[in-house]
Design a protein around this motif. Structure first.
Motif, PDB file in Angstrom:
ATOM      1  N   VAL A   1      -4.865   5.803  -8.054  1.00  0.00           N
ATOM      2  CA  VAL A   1      -5.721   6.944  -8.391  1.00  0.00           C
ATOM      3  C   VAL A   1      -5.314   7.489  -9.748  1.00  0.00           C
ATOM      4  CG1 VAL A   1      -6.439   9.256  -7.718  1.00  0.00           C
ATOM      5  CG2 VAL A   1      -6.046   7.512  -5.972  1.00  0.00           C
ATOM      6  N   GLY A   2      -3.996   7.581  -9.955  1.00  0.00           N
ATOM      7  CA  GLY A   2      -3.472   7.997 -11.254  1.00  0.00           C
ATOM      8  C   GLY A   2      -2.957   6.773 -11.975  1.00  0.00           C
ATOM      9  N   THR A   3      -2.113   7.007 -12.946  1.00  0.00           N
ATOM     10  CA  THR A   3      -1.465   5.921 -13.669  1.00  0.00           C
ATOM     11  C   THR A   3      -0.011   6.295 -13.848  1.00  0.00           C
ATOM     12  OG1 THR A   3      -1.878   6.901 -15.845  1.00  0.00           O
ATOM     13  CG2 THR A   3      -3.595   5.469 -14.956  1.00  0.00           C
TER      14      THR A   3
ATOM     15  N   ASP B   1      10.132   6.933  -9.381  1.00  0.00           N
ATOM     16  CA  ASP B   1      10.571   7.442  -8.084  1.00  0.00           C
ATOM     17  C   ASP B   1      11.396   6.357  -7.388  1.00  0.00           C
ATOM     18  OD1 ASP B   1       9.926   7.618  -4.931  1.00  0.00           O
ATOM     19  OD2 ASP B   1       9.955   9.635  -5.826  1.00  0.00           O
ATOM     20  N   GLU B   2      12.653   6.634  -7.077  1.00  0.00           N
ATOM     21  CA  GLU B   2      13.554   5.629  -6.526  1.00  0.00           C
ATOM     22  C   GLU B   2      13.101   5.133  -5.151  1.00  0.00           C
ATOM     23  OE1 GLU B   2      16.063   3.870  -7.638  1.00  0.00           O
ATOM     24  OE2 GLU B   2      15.841   4.764  -9.627  1.00  0.00           O
TER      25      GLU B   2
ATOM     26  N   ASN C   1      12.279   1.282  -4.335  1.00  0.00           N
ATOM     27  CA  ASN C   1      12.907   0.527  -3.247  1.00  0.00           C
ATOM     28  C   ASN C   1      11.867  -0.267  -2.455  1.00  0.00           C
ATOM     29  OD1 ASN C   1      15.485   1.401  -3.907  1.00  0.00           O
ATOM     30  ND2 ASN C   1      15.399   3.171  -2.519  1.00  0.00           N
ATOM     31  N   GLN C   2      10.716   0.345  -2.229  1.00  0.00           N
ATOM     32  CA  GLN C   2       9.642  -0.349  -1.526  1.00  0.00           C
ATOM     33  C   GLN C   2       9.111  -1.526  -2.359  1.00  0.00           C
ATOM     34  OE1 GLN C   2       6.700   2.278   0.603  1.00  0.00           O
ATOM     35  NE2 GLN C   2       7.846   3.919  -0.392  1.00  0.00           N
TER      36      GLN C   2
ATOM     37  N   GLU D   1       0.869  -1.183   0.000  1.00  0.00           N
ATOM     38  CA  GLU D   1       0.000   0.000   0.000  1.00  0.00           C
ATOM     39  C   GLU D   1       0.904   1.230   0.000  1.00  0.00           C
ATOM     40  OE1 GLU D   1      -3.196   0.129  -0.239  1.00  0.00           O
ATOM     41  OE2 GLU D   1      -3.867  -1.933   0.217  1.00  0.00           O
ATOM     42  N   LEU D   2       1.065   1.840  -1.166  1.00  0.00           N
ATOM     43  CA  LEU D   2       1.904   3.028  -1.277  1.00  0.00           C
ATOM     44  C   LEU D   2       1.046   4.284  -1.187  1.00  0.00           C
ATOM     45  CD1 LEU D   2       4.313   1.807  -4.099  1.00  0.00           C
ATOM     46  CD2 LEU D   2       4.537   1.571  -1.622  1.00  0.00           C
ATOM     47  N   GLU D   3       1.665   5.430  -1.371  1.00  0.00           N
ATOM     48  CA  GLU D   3       0.976   6.708  -1.158  1.00  0.00           C
ATOM     49  C   GLU D   3      -0.259   6.867  -2.036  1.00  0.00           C
ATOM     50  OE1 GLU D   3       1.941  11.512  -1.287  1.00  0.00           O
ATOM     51  OE2 GLU D   3       3.537  10.038  -1.601  1.00  0.00           O
TER      52      GLU D   3
END
Length: 292
Positions: A71-73, A126-127, A131-132, A14-16
């Motif tokens: 939400v976006g792509t 996004d690095e 990483n996640q 679950e990312l931002e």
């Protein structure tokens, strides 16, 4: 300890602004065969993922899938204002020249369908986010390896049981050997008795020839080698890693001794034992196809 090539692993992040699901599965294969399905945003990391799979899984047909719900792509579509304005200006001029009224709302709907009215801007990777995701990927691979070990334990129990069955069957052979030799000797004597007497053959020499022939039918060496191959199979399985191919070679040697035992036997009871051994060995070979 045996390890299976069959396995499955999964991780969910679950990312931002997105949910990432990572699934990886493997099946048996002679070599390492990797197939990846990942979003375009992460395509540049494909080689990194493949190298990690190569280091961790070694062999098998591996399928990696990464799914994103967000939400976006990974790409954002925008109106190309200069192009739209140019289209509108030209259409307005054309409307005035032809004296045709221009309804603004349908015109805009038409313009956005014209070439280059919309432009797509790809997001940059996004690095920190990567990483996640990579950590989640390694977690999924660890789950797959855990699955492989569990499957390997089940395979080992079955294979070792069949090796034990072959050893047990081998111990049943000696009870038929004395009768076998005597039967062969009697058959030779009966078939050649009249010939020997009529041809005045040296009986001592004839006896030596029979002994020589019986020695050719002796199966002691095959029994010893078969027993040693079975022991070596168990030792290798208990003390090795990524040994599926090696165990396959040992199984071939076991099969060679069983076949020689059968061809030399000339006894129906021993032949029955040989057939049972072959049946167990074939099942072992089928299981070994899935061993790493």
């Amino acid at each position: 300890m045996l390890i299976s090539m069959t396995g499955f692993g999964k991780a969910t992040l679950e990312l931002e602004n997105k949910k990432v699901s990572i699934e990886i599965k493997s099946l048996n294969s002679k070599q390492l065969d990797i197939n990846t399905r990942i979003p375009n945003l992460y395509k540049e990391k494909d080689l990194v993922l493949r190298n990690e799979i190569k280091n961790q899984l070694e062999r098998g047909k591996v399928e990696l899938s990464v799914f994103i719900e967000s939400v976006g792509t990974d790409k954002e579509t925008k109106i190309n204002k200069p192009i739209v304005e140019a289209y509108y200006q030209q259409l307005s001029e054309l409307s005035s020249e032809l004296g045709i009224p221009m309804d603004k709302e349908p015109i805009l709907q038409t313009i956005v369908k014209l070439p280059d009215a919309l432009k797509t801007e790809h997001q940059e990777l996004d690095e920190e986010e990567w990483n996640q995701i990579f950590a989640g990927f390694k977690s999924a691979v660890a789950d797959l390896n855990s699955f492989r070990k569990q499957e390997g334990e089940a395979l080992q129990v079955d294979i070792f049981e069949r090796i034990a069955n072959i050893e047990k069957l081998l111990k049943e052979v000696p009870q038929y050997e004395a009768k076998r030799i005597e039967t062969v000797k009697t058959r030779i004597n009966d078939n050649l008795k009249d010939f020997v007497e009529k041809q005045n053959v040296d009986k001592n020499r004839f006896e030596q020839e029979i002994i020589y022939y019986l020695e050719k039918l002796d199966i002691t060496e095959e029994k010893v080698r078969l027993e040693n191959h079975c022991k070596y199979f168990i030792e290798t399985a208990n003390n090795g890693k990524s040994i599926g191919k090696k165990l396959g070679f040992i199984a071939q040697e076991i099969g060679r001794e069983i076949n020689t035992l059968g061809s030399k036997a000339n006894d129906s009871d021993i032949q029955k034992i040989v057939i049972q051994m072959k049946d167990e060995l074939e099942k072992i070979k089928e299981q070994l196809l899935n061993v790493l």
